[in-house]
Design an enzyme around this catalytic site. Structure first.
Site, PDB file in Angstrom:
ATOM      1  N   SER A 114       0.793  -1.232   0.000  1.00 42.62           N
ATOM      2  CA  SER A 114       0.000   0.000   0.000  1.00 42.62           C
ATOM      3  C   SER A 114       0.824   1.281   0.000  1.00 42.62           C
ATOM      4  O   SER A 114       0.339   2.318  -0.437  1.00 42.62           O
ATOM      5  CB  SER A 114      -0.935   0.004   1.207  1.00 42.62           C
ATOM      6  OG  SER A 114      -0.210  -0.162   2.402  1.00 42.62           O
ATOM      7  N   HIS A 134      -5.297  -3.451  -2.671  1.00 41.81           N
ATOM      8  CA  HIS A 134      -4.944  -2.482  -3.725  1.00 41.81           C
ATOM      9  C   HIS A 134      -4.840  -3.125  -5.107  1.00 41.81           C
ATOM     10  O   HIS A 134      -4.479  -2.452  -6.073  1.00 41.81           O
ATOM     11  CB  HIS A 134      -3.641  -1.763  -3.366  1.00 41.81           C
ATOM     12  CG  HIS A 134      -3.777  -0.959  -2.117  1.00 41.81           C
ATOM     13  ND1 HIS A 134      -4.255   0.337  -2.106  1.00 41.81           N
ATOM     14  CD2 HIS A 134      -3.556  -1.286  -0.816  1.00 41.81           C
ATOM     15  CE1 HIS A 134      -4.302   0.778  -0.864  1.00 41.81           C
ATOM     16  NE2 HIS A 134      -3.880  -0.183  -0.053  1.00 41.81           N
ATOM     17  N   LYS A 183     -11.532   0.564  -1.981  1.00 39.74           N
ATOM     18  CA  LYS A 183     -10.492   1.254  -2.754  1.00 39.74           C
ATOM     19  C   LYS A 183     -10.946   1.365  -4.218  1.00 39.74           C
ATOM     20  O   LYS A 183     -11.769   2.214  -4.513  1.00 39.74           O
ATOM     21  CB  LYS A 183      -9.163   0.564  -2.521  1.00 39.74           C
ATOM     22  CG  LYS A 183      -8.828   0.692  -1.011  1.00 39.74           C
ATOM     23  CD  LYS A 183      -7.593   0.051  -0.593  1.00 39.74           C
ATOM     24  CE  LYS A 183      -7.206   0.368   0.829  1.00 39.74           C
ATOM     25  NZ  LYS A 183      -8.216   0.268   1.878  1.00 39.74           N
TER      26      LYS A 183
END
Ligand code: PLP
Length: 383
Positions: free
Chosen positions: A179, A207, A238
């Protein structure tokens, strides 16, 4: 009770340039946001595909609110499991091509709840040094023995297996996209070592979900390792632009977590509107390859420009582009000067990243245009 230690601690943080405070945004989460009354270009969200304010997702949430109300009113096991949760779980299992899926209220809760349910005092967890804090906290909560291996270093991981004493279960856990560094885990090597040393593998696709893989389901899909990763965790907060998290894997894993995972059991179920929004996001991710291509192309463009100007973008290959400053004050000043020019990029400092690796963490969105990226590059060049 004397609370002066609070003030002293905060002053210590200030003196080391490590004090953190909140910035209020007066606009939807998008590539342009309003901060302190001023419109700025946003280069620090995890909203990679620009879905956080997508009309289809908003409509799905509003429809669910109208049909199901807002609150879920109870934990999943009591009477909080609503049709939207079940629909999302079926959709996620189909998308990730696993037998089962289970939704958690956040990625933090998923990691702490999954790890602490899977391993205990007599077990060992092998964890990459740069894994997300929620993984670290899950391991602490589990009371298992922790073996941290140097970031993405497979020799170090194998060494940790060799020096590990007797134990009941072994678990390797890794982010797939890191991240703060934007690099990816060597997943093929990890599953090989896991099979050699009889360990379970758990990955955090927070991610990677929506960004990597032919259909956007993550690094596991990109590497074709679906049947070799035991526990596939990811977030819906996300690239999906929503809220919550999932674990995908065999049905028995989901049934086990329903019975053992404390952060799943002892909390109110996610509001049905969040589940409905996430279902829509999964559909969009599956259908819209162009956004994925665009965000990756934008990241390549930004990285090339930064490298040309002499910046160190570390080993990033994803929409997370670190710009290494090392010194916290320098990173803070760079962030401040960019903001003055209308470009918002946060400085990330210890303890979020290791000491002496303070950086700007730039994140690219599919909705950024070349003009936006050039503005960023022009402003940062001035530094
Ligand atoms: C790798 C990783 N895992 C887990 C999380 C936690 O997810 P959530 O924000 O949904 O709690 C994050 C980010 O917040 C993350 O970066």
């Amino acid at each position: 009770m004397d609370l002066s230690f609070l003030e002293q601690e905060l002053q210590t943080l200030q003196s080391h340039n490590l004090y953190r405070s909140l910035k209020e945004m007066a606009s939807p989460q998008a590539k342009k946001i309003v901060l302190n009354g001023k419109q700025v270009l946003n280069f620090c969200s995890n909203n990679y595909l620009g879905l956080a304010d997508d009309e289809r997702i908003k409509r799905a949430a509003v429809t669910a609110i109208n049909e199901d109300g807002f609150g879920s009113g109870a934990s999943r096991l009591v009477c909080g499991t609503m049709s939207e949760h079940v629909k999302l779980e079926k959709k996620l299992a189909g998308f990730k091509r696993t037998e089962g899926a289970l939704v958690f209220s956040s990625g933090y809760m998923a990691n702490t709840g999954i790890i602490s349910a899977l391993v205990g005092r007599e077990d060992v967890v092998f964890s990459d040094k740069l894994n997300h804090a929620s993984i670290v906290d899950g391991i602490i909560l589990s009371r298992a023995q922790l073996k941290r291996y140097a970031h993405n270093d497979m020799q170090a991981l194998e060494g940790a297996f060799k020096t590990c004493g007797p134990c009941k279960k072994r678990l390797i856990v890794t982010d797939t996209v890191f991240s703060m560094d934007g690099d990816v885990a060597p997943l093929k090597d990890i599953v090989q070592l896991a099979s050699r040393y009889g360990a379970m593998v758990m990955v955090d696709e927070a991610h990677a979900f929506g960004v990597l893989g032919e259909h956007g389901s993550g690094l596991i899909e990109q590497e074709g390792l679906g049947d070799q990763v035991d526990v596939q965790m990811g977030t819906l907060s996300k690239a999906a632009g929503c809220f919550g998290a999932y674990v995908c894997g065999p049905k028995v894993l989901c049934d086990y977590l329903i019975n053992h995972s404390r952060s799943f059991i002892y909390t109110t179920a996610m509001p049905p509107a969040c589940a409905a929004a996430a279902s829509m996001a999964v559909d969009i991710i599956g259908q819209d390859k162009q956004r994925r291509r665009q965000v990756l192309a934008n990241a390549d463009y930004l990285r090339r420009g930064l490298k040309k100007s002499g910046f160190d973008t570390m080993n990033s290959t994803t929409p997370i582009v670190p710009i290494l400053f090392k010194d916290s004050l320098k990173a803070l000043e760079a962030s401040k000067r960019l903001l003055e020019q209308g470009v918002f990029v946060q400085a990330i400092r210890p303890p979020t990243v290791p000491v002496n690796t303070a950086r700007l963490r730039a994140t690219v969105m599919a909705t950024h245009t070349q003009e936006d990226l050039d503005l960023f590059l022009d402003c940062i060049k001035e530094l």
